[in-house]
Write a protein that holds these residues in place. Structure first.
Motif, PDB file in Angstrom:
ATOM      1  N   ARG A  73       0.760  -1.300   0.143  1.00 23.90           N
ATOM      2  CA  ARG A  73      -0.039  -0.015   0.050  1.00 23.90           C
ATOM      3  C   ARG A  73       0.677   1.222  -0.143  1.00 23.90           C
ATOM      4  N   GLU A  74       1.912   1.385   0.893  1.00 24.59           N
ATOM      5  CA  GLU A  74       2.827   2.438   0.920  1.00 24.59           C
ATOM      6  C   GLU A  74       3.524   2.529  -0.281  1.00 24.59           C
ATOM      7  N   SER A  75       4.000   1.574  -0.920  1.00 27.00           N
ATOM      8  CA  SER A  75       4.590   1.669  -2.247  1.00 27.00           C
ATOM      9  C   SER A  75       4.065   2.148  -3.413  1.00 27.00           C
ATOM     10  N   ALA A  76       2.562   1.628  -3.250  1.00 25.41           N
ATOM     11  CA  ALA A  76       1.630   2.011  -4.556  1.00 25.41           C
ATOM     12  C   ALA A  76       1.285   3.763  -4.281  1.00 25.41           C
ATOM     13  N   ARG A  77       1.117   4.228  -3.209  1.00 25.06           N
ATOM     14  CA  ARG A  77       1.017   5.609  -2.989  1.00 25.06           C
ATOM     15  C   ARG A  77       2.091   6.320  -3.626  1.00 25.06           C
ATOM     16  N   VAL A  78       3.424   6.089  -3.194  1.00 26.38           N
ATOM     17  CA  VAL A  78       4.362   6.925  -3.707  1.00 26.38           C
ATOM     18  C   VAL A  78       4.563   6.512  -5.168  1.00 26.38           C
ATOM     19  N   ASN A  79       4.103   5.604  -5.726  1.00 29.07           N
ATOM     20  CA  ASN A  79       4.339   5.457  -7.127  1.00 29.07           C
ATOM     21  C   ASN A  79       3.105   5.978  -7.966  1.00 29.07           C
ATOM     22  N   ASN A  80       1.901   6.409  -7.213  1.00 27.04           N
ATOM     23  CA  ASN A  80       0.769   7.022  -7.891  1.00 27.04           C
ATOM     24  C   ASN A  80       1.372   8.451  -7.777  1.00 27.04           C
ATOM     25  N   VAL A  81       1.917   8.830  -6.832  1.00 26.13           N
ATOM     26  CA  VAL A  81       2.301  10.676  -6.875  1.00 26.13           C
ATOM     27  C   VAL A  81       3.239  10.656  -8.155  1.00 26.13           C
ATOM     28  N   MET A  82       4.222   9.882  -8.069  1.00 31.52           N
ATOM     29  CA  MET A  82       5.175  10.085  -9.151  1.00 31.52           C
ATOM     30  C   MET A  82       4.858   9.782 -10.481  1.00 31.52           C
ATOM     31  N   VAL A  83       3.811   8.872 -10.805  1.00 27.42           N
ATOM     32  CA  VAL A  83       3.313   8.677 -11.986  1.00 27.42           C
ATOM     33  C   VAL A  83       2.477  10.010 -12.496  1.00 27.42           C
TER      34      VAL A  83
ATOM     35  N   ALA B 121      11.673  10.855 -11.619  1.00 22.00           N
ATOM     36  CA  ALA B 121      10.368  10.291 -11.356  1.00 22.00           C
ATOM     37  C   ALA B 121      10.035   8.944 -12.209  1.00 22.00           C
ATOM     38  N   GLY B 122      10.015   9.210 -13.456  1.00 17.23           N
ATOM     39  CA  GLY B 122       9.578   8.090 -14.315  1.00 17.23           C
ATOM     40  C   GLY B 122      10.705   6.879 -14.216  1.00 17.23           C
ATOM     41  N   LEU B 123      12.024   7.312 -14.228  1.00 18.34           N
ATOM     42  CA  LEU B 123      12.891   6.092 -14.219  1.00 18.34           C
ATOM     43  C   LEU B 123      12.664   5.539 -12.672  1.00 18.34           C
ATOM     44  N   THR B 124      12.481   6.163 -11.564  1.00 15.21           N
ATOM     45  CA  THR B 124      12.083   5.621 -10.238  1.00 15.21           C
ATOM     46  C   THR B 124      10.934   4.653 -10.187  1.00 15.21           C
ATOM     47  N   THR B 125       9.861   5.061 -10.893  1.00 14.47           N
ATOM     48  CA  THR B 125       8.710   4.318 -11.056  1.00 14.47           C
ATOM     49  C   THR B 125       9.236   2.865 -11.628  1.00 14.47           C
ATOM     50  N   VAL B 126       9.983   2.922 -12.655  1.00 14.34           N
ATOM     51  CA  VAL B 126      10.208   1.770 -13.383  1.00 14.34           C
ATOM     52  C   VAL B 126      10.919   0.896 -12.607  1.00 14.34           C
ATOM     53  N   ILE B 127      11.980   1.491 -11.809  1.00 10.57           N
ATOM     54  CA  ILE B 127      12.827   0.505 -11.002  1.00 10.57           C
ATOM     55  C   ILE B 127      12.024  -0.220  -9.918  1.00 10.57           C
ATOM     56  N   LEU B 128      11.119   0.555  -9.554  1.00 11.28           N
ATOM     57  CA  LEU B 128      10.141   0.086  -8.265  1.00 11.28           C
ATOM     58  C   LEU B 128       9.081  -0.961  -8.647  1.00 11.28           C
ATOM     59  N   VAL B 129       8.398  -0.871  -9.787  1.00  7.31           N
ATOM     60  CA  VAL B 129       7.489  -1.702 -10.466  1.00  7.31           C
ATOM     61  C   VAL B 129       8.611  -3.181 -10.910  1.00  7.31           C
ATOM     62  N   LEU B 130       9.487  -3.057 -11.403  1.00  4.85           N
ATOM     63  CA  LEU B 130      10.445  -4.191 -11.615  1.00  4.85           C
ATOM     64  C   LEU B 130      10.832  -4.804 -10.250  1.00  4.85           C
ATOM     65  N   LEU B 131      11.451  -4.074  -9.340  1.00  2.00           N
ATOM     66  CA  LEU B 131      11.818  -4.786  -8.241  1.00  2.00           C
ATOM     67  C   LEU B 131      10.540  -5.432  -7.700  1.00  2.00           C
ATOM     68  N   PHE B 132       9.448  -4.840  -7.733  1.00  2.00           N
ATOM     69  CA  PHE B 132       8.235  -5.526  -7.210  1.00  2.00           C
ATOM     70  C   PHE B 132       7.760  -6.810  -7.806  1.00  2.00           C
ATOM     71  N   GLY B 133       7.740  -6.580  -9.048  1.00  2.00           N
ATOM     72  CA  GLY B 133       7.590  -8.198 -10.002  1.00  2.00           C
ATOM     73  C   GLY B 133       8.608  -9.052  -9.576  1.00  2.00           C
ATOM     74  N   GLN B 134       9.717  -8.654  -9.612  1.00  2.00           N
ATOM     75  CA  GLN B 134      11.027  -9.759  -9.206  1.00  2.00           C
ATOM     76  C   GLN B 134      10.534 -10.600  -8.114  1.00  2.00           C
ATOM     77  N   ALA B 135      10.079  -9.763  -7.078  1.00  2.00           N
ATOM     78  CA  ALA B 135      10.008 -10.614  -5.703  1.00  2.00           C
ATOM     79  C   ALA B 135       8.762 -11.305  -5.828  1.00  2.00           C
ATOM     80  N   ARG B 136       7.706 -11.078  -6.556  1.00  2.00           N
ATOM     81  CA  ARG B 136       6.484 -11.808  -6.722  1.00  2.00           C
ATOM     82  C   ARG B 136       6.718 -13.043  -7.594  1.00  2.00           C
ATOM     83  N   ILE B 137       7.575 -12.746  -8.664  1.00  3.70           N
ATOM     84  CA  ILE B 137       7.840 -14.142  -9.517  1.00  3.70           C
ATOM     85  C   ILE B 137       8.618 -15.090  -8.688  1.00  3.70           C
ATOM     86  N   MET B 138       9.682 -14.442  -7.840  1.00  2.00           N
ATOM     87  CA  MET B 138      10.443 -15.673  -7.310  1.00  2.00           C
ATOM     88  C   MET B 138       9.600 -16.089  -5.944  1.00  2.00           C
ATOM     89  N   PHE B 139       8.870 -15.417  -5.466  1.00  2.00           N
ATOM     90  CA  PHE B 139       7.749 -15.960  -4.502  1.00  2.00           C
ATOM     91  C   PHE B 139       7.058 -17.251  -4.923  1.00  2.00           C
TER      92      PHE B 139
END
Length: 492
Positions: free
Chosen positions: A199-209, A341-359
């Motif tokens: 939830r916290e990550s999504a809020r930061v992402n929404n603002v930067m997007v 901001a744009g590059l930050t959100t790309v990093i955030l989403v890729l790291l997020f997805g990486q952990a879910r795939i490995m999960f």
């Protein structure tokens, strides 16, 4: 049949054991993810993954080197290919709303060994993509601080701008030191945010997007008022005598190059176990984010080539060329903040997805169990997320990553092609299963998606294929030594 033949057949069959849809969906309620993402946050997650290096970096060089003003068509073609794949993702995500994304879909459709291959491939795509973009982030930060009169020591900013060198741009920065501190720092900060909670990550992402979309809209509107139609003539420059250099082949080469801009939208499907009503909201997030971003890419490429002659766009910051031409120096600083901001959100989403795939892979036993642990406090795979962050930060800090853009693209295209195959297979094997969302025109449309992905893969250099093969050989070694021996026995 001899006992040896029976044993060999059983072993082969075990490698091809497939999960059932009930297996996959039955796992989801047993996990402890917090469902905190609605359609708006999921769409922002997709936009966060797509609007980044492509719009701020690749557009100008693709126009100057390959397509001219017809780079507009290159983005349209790449977007069309991704749209077909997005429809396939939407059907599978609605049918199988679990965090494994492509890995889980392939496990069900093709079997364990194929699931491992694509899961291992996704490890490369997400981790190396995040590292590459982090180095690009460092380059933009260095440029922004320099424009404000602040200069970081060269030893702490090398190699600045790996993303900018994906096209081997003349004059792009080269390594001047041993450690890229800003690249490592941004990865670690984002990792810490992701460990706090979705939830916290999504809020930061929404603002930067929201911020970067507003800036892109300003660029399109302001640039649109200064378009010189003569710059669009000829719209499709004559081929220079070599495949990929202007003409229709240039449009195709441009589409393959700018495809890097679209990687990561599939990360929306990795959030299925953290989404409200995933069967409805995941398809919305996938299709809405891709539609918004394709429209913005086409708009930006039209403004770039309309305001500035395309020959002058071969630079790492093409949007700055438009700002210089229209005489709004204050906007240059704002664009650099938006790029960060744009590059930050790309990093955030890729790291997020990486952990879910490995999960998902860990829950199936193919990776060590700690990758599948969920923190009781944050309800995220925090331990796995932290380890991934440390690895990606180290890669971003130490290694020059000139070739990773192509490696990320080939891995993404392979995953996309298999998603289209999975749709067709499951339509055949489970025709009776209710589908909240269906790809129209199947099997023709998914087949077209496979052809498009394979065509773009064929346009990549042989060295990229060789590196992918080496990575897969390493992965198969781990699979036979650990993964297959510890795989959870499921399915059929």
């Amino acid at each position: 049949m001899t006992p040896e033949d029976i044993g060999e057949a059983a072993l082969t069959q075990s490698y091809l054991t497939r999960k059932t849809i009930d297996d996959a969906n039955g796992d989801a309620p047993n996990e402890t993810f917090r469902r905190s993402l609605g359609p708006f946050s999921l769409t922002a997650l997709g936009v966060g993954a797509i609007i980044g290096a492509g719009i701020f970096v690749l557009t100008g060089a693709a126009a100057a080197r390959y397509a001219g003003p017809a780079v507009i068509l290159s983005f349209a073609l790449a977007g069309l290919a991704c749209a077909i794949v997005a429809l396939c993702y939407a059907e599978l995500a609605a049918l199988i709303p679990v965090s494994g994304s492509t890995y889980s879909y392939v496990y069900i459709a093709l079997g364990e060994i194929f699931a491992w291959v694509i899961g291992w491939d996704l490890v490369l795509e997400y981790a190396m993509g995040a590292a590459t973009v982090a180095v690009g982030w460092s380059g933009y930060l260095t440029s922004l601080l320099a424009s404000l009169g602040l200069h970081l020591p060269a030893e702490l900013t090398a190699p600045s701008g790996a993303v900018l060198r994906l096209l081997d741009a003349p004059g792009a920065a080269t390594a001047t030191g041993l450690f890229n501190a800003p690249a490592a720092a941004v990865v670690l900060v984002i990792t810490g945010l992701l460990m706090l909670g979705t939830r916290e990550s999504a809020r930061v992402n929404n603002v930067m997007v929201g911020f970067k979309l507003a800036v892109v809209a300003v660029v399109i509107v302001a640039g649109g008022l200064h378009v010189v139609p003569a710059n669009w003539t000829p719209f499709l420059p004559e081929n220079a005598g070599e495949f990929g250099h202007f003409g229709w082949s240039g449009v195709l080469r441009g589409a393959a190059v700018v495809f890097f801009a679209y990687i990561g939208f599939d990360a929306v499907s990795t959030a299925a176990q953290e989404a409200h009503e995933p069967r409805r909201t995941i398809p919305i997030g996938l299709i809405a984010s891709l539609t918004i971003c394709t429209a913005l890419y086409i708009g930006v490429s039209a403004v770039l080539t309309g305001v500035v002659p395309f020959e002058k766009l071969d630079r790492p910051d093409p949007i700055s060329a438009v700002i210089d031409a229209i005489g709004l120096p204050w906007l240059a600083v704002v664009v650099k903040f938006a790029a960060l901001a744009g590059l930050t959100t790309v990093i955030l989403v890729l790291l997020f997805g990486q952990a879910r795939i490995m999960f998902a892979m860990a829950k199936d036993g193919l990776l060590p169990g700690f990758f599948g642990r969920i923190s009781a406090r944050s309800r995220t795979p925090a331990l796995s997320q932290g380890l991934i962050g440390l690895i990606v930060a180290t890669i971003a800090a130490v290694f020059p990553i000139d070739v990773l853009g192509e490696m990320v693209s080939i891995g993404t295209l392979a995953a996309f092609a298999l998603v289209c195959v999975a749709v067709m297979y499951l339509r055949h094997s489970h025709p009776e299963t209710p589908r909240p969302f269906r790809v129209p025109g199947s099997p023709a449309l998914p087949t077209l998606g496979v052809v498009a992905c394979l065509g773009l893969m064929a346009g990549l250099p042989w060295e990229t294929w060789a590196r992918l093969l080496l990575w897969l050989v390493l992965g198969m070694g781990f699979y036979f030594v650990y993964g297959h021996r510890n795989a959870r026995k499921v399915g059929r």
